[in-house]
Structures are given as structure tokens and as C-alpha cells.
Enzyme design. Structure first.
Site, short mmCIF file in Angstrom:
data_model
loop_
_atom_site.label_atom_id
_atom_site.label_comp_id
_atom_site.label_asym_id
_atom_site.label_seq_id
_atom_site.Cartn_x
_atom_site.Cartn_y
_atom_site.Cartn_z
N THR A 101 -2.48 6.75 23.46
CA THR A 101 -3.65 6.56 24.34
C THR A 101 -4.96 6.62 23.57
O THR A 101 -5.87 5.82 23.81
CB THR A 101 -3.65 7.63 25.45
N ASN A 131 -12.71 0.57 29.95
CA ASN A 131 -11.56 0.62 30.86
C ASN A 131 -11.55 -0.55 31.84
O ASN A 131 -10.54 -1.25 31.99
CB ASN A 131 -11.56 1.94 31.66
N ASP A 132 -12.66 -0.75 32.52
CA ASP A 132 -12.70 -1.75 33.59
C ASP A 132 -12.60 -3.17 33.08
O ASP A 132 -12.08 -4.05 33.78
CB ASP A 132 -14.00 -1.59 34.40
N SER A 139 -2.37 -0.48 30.48
CA SER A 139 -2.24 0.96 30.27
C SER A 139 -1.92 1.17 28.80
O SER A 139 -1.41 0.27 28.13
CB SER A 139 -1.10 1.52 31.14
N HIS A 188 35.79 1.41 -9.50
CA HIS A 188 35.94 2.87 -9.64
C HIS A 188 35.25 3.38 -10.91
O HIS A 188 35.66 4.40 -11.47
CB HIS A 188 37.42 3.29 -9.65
N SER A 318 9.01 7.81 -22.67
CA SER A 318 9.06 9.26 -22.81
C SER A 318 7.80 9.77 -23.49
O SER A 318 7.24 9.11 -24.37
CB SER A 318 10.28 9.66 -23.64
N LYS A 324 11.57 5.31 -26.71
CA LYS A 324 12.49 5.30 -25.57
C LYS A 324 12.00 4.34 -24.48
O LYS A 324 10.82 4.32 -24.15
CB LYS A 324 12.63 6.71 -25.00
N ASN A 326 12.81 3.28 -20.50
CA ASN A 326 13.52 3.71 -19.30
C ASN A 326 13.47 2.63 -18.21
O ASN A 326 12.53 1.82 -18.18
CB ASN A 326 12.91 5.00 -18.76
#
Length: 466
Positions: A101, A131-132, A139, A188, A318, A324, A326
Site C-alpha cells: 500500500t 486517490n480519487d 486498490s 561417478h 592469489s 596462480k 583461479n
């Protein structure tokens, strides 16, 4: 700071003089200091509300519910909201009333004051009434879910779909480029019969296509709008044709087939369509988690990992280990996935909390879904541009693993049987020999027979040319 006086049914309120909002917005600012800087109502909701208020003014004008002068001023002011001209006039947070609201009134007040200004009237005069006039036939209970569905549907089309479709194109191109590179398959987490790198990457594209299609299917539920239901779904105080016309105008503006929900009681009391969309987004995110994990495992190394693909080195990996690299894009993407999973739980639980004629968790459902869409869109686009497009095969490592793969012996099953093939594998592993050496020493095959049967590409594509 200068102030002006705004009034509502509870009395007078001081409002910053340079802001278009009114008394109810100011009260909300003072009453709901919850996550003020971090949980603002998403602008996607505000823009969708602007579209809705414009469509409502057009409908009310057509139905004779508003004077032409008032309606046209509202339409102009609402379009300015859609264009983002007044974004800083919408300061409210997500954690407010569960029907939204305060945000509905924030939009009503801003549009009313701006429309009054367009007509030469002072702010706070309510010449155009929040509102009007702006909220006529509406609503918060039917406008917030309408704006929520419009905002999410547009965000899907403008943000998520293009990002995921771009990644699908990248993977499809990589699959074609790497179609002749035979490598070890894995089930797996263990060595399995060969596939091609193209087949592996092609499976990622296929998984994304499937999960994206599910999001698009669930999105169709968002086209059913609550507008016209007003407070509890009966349509009290709205013209009988109001909802139908608003949905029509929203469809025209967005290019999406919005329509009035078949049952507006359900459209206010539950938001299962949004729960379904968020669930499908979570499934898409799960696919991205799987793909991200595959990528970082395949790129692991450079010497002690699998290392069958290389990925771009975008930055030092790193702060202590020089040189390194990543898989940072994967890590960013998968963290977003985790966030999306949390948001899905929020939306699912919030969606279960409707009581009687209204669900009062709408703002947090909207926020969580839109955050998920935007985070995923950004993360997928980043992953695509900074990682996926730069994936390359490490041919030396791929060949090394392939030649050591004992599962190539599967090709021998038809020629010598499962038991003898298994014996060859055991001997090769125990004595650290190649399958070919083991087969020849056991006398189960000649060299010519082995070479004719054990062809990795034929194992990866057993039915090609059939």
C-alpha cells in the site's frame, strides 16, 4: 532543507519541498526505517506501476470516469515515471505493509503532484487527487500484484533471457568447434567411455535450453493480472470494463499478452504464478551450478588437476601464491546461484502465506524474484564474456588421459566378452601397462584386431554414419 505541508486523513505532515511525494509516503519513511539503504523498492516495480497508472488513466478516460484534462495530465506524469525521470522520488523500502500500500500511494502521490504541476497547480493542492483520480477504480491489493507481474515479466525478457541465450550461443559454437576432440568421459567422478569435448559442452547448451524453456513456460502465468479486482476481488468501485481495458493497454505498451485473471479472488489471495516462475529460475540456476562445477574441474590444475580445458586468466588468483589463476567467474556465478536458491525459498514460503482474500507478502516476493533475475543476468553475462568465450582445449592433456583410460576396453566386449575385457583392464592397471599391451600379452587379440576395434572416435560416436 525547505518543507511544504501535505495532508492526509490523519492530519498534516512536513514533506521536503523539492519532492513530489505526499503525506502517506512521508509517514512510511518515518515508520519503516528497515533496510533503508539496502532494500529500496525495486525501480522495476516503480516503472511497472507507472505503466499501470498510465493504462488506468487511459481506461478511466475512455469509460468517462475521469475528466479529460485530469486524465491527460496523469498519463503524462505516469509516462515520466516510466522513463525514470523521477526515480529519486520513490524512497520507500520493501519491508512495509505486505500489500504494498505504501508504494502504491507513493506512486499515486508523485503522479498526482506532478500532474497538478503540469496543470499549473501547486504541489500539495490535490487538484489532481492521488486517490480519487490516480487510484480511481483501484486498490493496492490489485495494483501491486499487477505491477509485480508486469515488472517480473519485463525483467525476464529484457535481462535474463538475452543473457542465457547468449551463453547458449557460446556453448553451441564451442561444441561445434570441438566436435572432433575425443576425451575421457566421466561418471561417478570416475573414468568412463570416451565422448568428444564438443558433446560435453553441447550438453551444457542443451541443459540451459531446457531450463530456460521451463522459465518461459512458467512466465505465461504472469500474464494473468489482478487489476479490476480492487480490494478483495469483487471489483467494488471499479467500472466493470476497467480491468479488461487496463490489461489491454498494458499489453499494447509492453508487447506481452497481459489479460485479466480468470479469477481475481485467487489473483489477490495467492501468487502461485510467481512461485512457479521463481522455482523455474531456481532450476535454471541449478543447471548453471552444474555447468560451473564441470568447468572448474575440467580446468583444474595446471599440473595436479584434470586440466583438459584452459580458461582465461582475468586477474591474479592469489595474494600469496604468485602466478596462480583461479576460476573466479565460476565462483562468482555459483555464489549467485546460492543466493537464488535462498530467494526461491523466500518466495515459496511467502507465497504460502495468503490468508482469506489477501497474501500480504507481496513486496518481499517481488524483491526476491527481481533480485534473482538481475543477479543471474549479470552473472551469466559476465561468465559468458570473461570465461565461456575463452574456453580452449588442452590437447596434450586430453590425449594423455585418453590413452590411459581403461574404459576403452568397453569396446572389446562384443569381440571377446565382458570377463576377458575386465581381465585386460585389471592387468593393465596392476602392471601399469596400456590396454593394448595387456591384451596382446594375454593373447586375447592380435595387434591388428585391437587397433581395428579400439578406435576412440568410434566409441564417442558409435552410430555416426549408421
Amino acid at each position: 532543507m525547505e518543507y511544504r505541508i501535505e495532508r492526509d486523513t490523519m492530519g498534516e505532515v512536513r514533506v521536503p519541498a523539492d519532492k513530489y511525494w505526499g503525506a502517506q509516503t512521508q509517514r512510511s519513511l518515518e515508520n519503516f526505517r528497515i533496510g533503508t539503504d539496502r532494500f529500496r523498492m525495486p525501480l522495476e516495480i516503480i516503472r511497472a506501476y507507472g505503466m499501470l497508472k498510465k493504462a488506468a488513466a487511459r481506461a478511466n478516460l475512455e469509460l468517462g470516469e475521469l475528466p479529460e484534462e485530469i486524465a491527460k495530465a496523469i498519463i503524462q506524469a505516469a509516462e515520466e515515471v516510466v522513463q525514470g525521470k523521477w526515480d529519486d522520488h520513490f524512497p520507500l523500502v520493501v519491508f512495509q505493509t505486505g500489500s504494498g500500500t505504501q508504494t502504491n500511494m507513493n506512486v499515486n502521490e508523485v503522479i498526482a503532484n506532478r500532474a497538478s504541476e503540469i496543470l499549473g497547480k501547486p504541489l500539495g493542492s490535490k487538484y489532481v487527487h492521488p486517490n480519487d483520480h490516480v487510484n480511481r477504480g483501484q486498490s493496492s491489493n490489485d495494483t501491486f500484484p499487477t505491477a509485480m507481474y508486469v515488472a517480473v515479466a519485463l525483467a525476464l525478457h529484457q535481462r535474463l533471457y538475452p543473457a542465457v541465450e547468449g551463453l547458449i550461443r557460446t556453448f553451441t559454437a564451442k561444441a561445434q568447434a570441438f566436435d572432433q576432440i575425443v576425451k575421457v568421459g566421466r561418471t561417478h567422478l570416475m573414468d568412463a567411455v570416451p565422448i568428444t569435448l564438443g558433446q560435453e559442452i553441447g550438453s551444457w547448451a542443451a541443459q540451459l535450453k531446457t531450463t530456460l524453456a521451463a522459465v518461459k513456460e512458467m512466465e505465461k502465468g504472469l500474464y494473468n493480472l489482478a487489476i479490476g479486482g480492487t480490494a478483495v476481488g469483487t471489483g467494488l468501485n471499479a467500472h466493470p470494463r476497467f480491468g479488461e481495458l487496463v490489461a489491454k493497454y498494458l499489453a499494447e505498451e509492453t508487447g506481452l499478452p497481459f489479460r485479466v485473471a480468470e479469477n481475481r479472488f485467487a489473483a489477490l489471495a495467492a501468487h502461485d504464478e510467481l512461485v512457479n516462475v521463481m522455482g523455474a529460475i531456481r532450476t535454471l540456476a541449478g543447471a548453471l551450478m552444474k555447468i560451473g562445477n564441470d568447468v572448474r574441474w575440467l580446468a583444474s590444475g595446471p599440473y595436479a588437476g584434470i586440466g583438459e580445458i584452459t580458461i582465461p586468466a582475468n586477474e591474479p588468483g592469489s595474494s600469496i601464491m604468485p602466478g596462480k589463476v583461479n576460476p573466479t567467474q565460476v565462483e562468482a556465478l555459483t555464489m549467485v546461484v546460492v543466493r537464488v536458491y535462498g530467494n526461491d525459498h523466500t518466495v515459496a514460503f511467502a507465497g504460502s502465506q495468503g490468508n482469506f482474500q489477501l497474501n500480504v507478502y507481496k513486496p518481499v516476493m517481488a524483491y526476491s524474484t527481481l533480485e534473482s533475475i538481475n543477479l543471474l543476468a549479470d552473472a551469466v553475462a559476465s561468465f559468458d564474456a570473461h570465461l565461456a568465450q575463452g574456453i580452449e582445449p588442452n590437447l596434450e592433456r586430453i590425449e594423455e588421459h585418453l590413452q590411459k583410460n581403461p574404459m576403452l576396453a568397453t569396446a572389446l566386449n562384443k569381440a571377446i566378452g565382458y570377463d576377458k575385457a575386465a581381465e585386460i583392464v585389471k592387468k593393465a592397471l596392476k602392471e601399469k601397462k596400456t590396454l593394448k599391451q595387456a591384451a596382446l600379452e594375454l593373447g586375447y587379440l592380435t595387434e591388428e584386431e585391437f587397433d581395428r576395434i579400439v578406435v576412440p572416435m568410434r566409441l564417442a560416436k558409435p552410430h555416426e554414419g549408421a
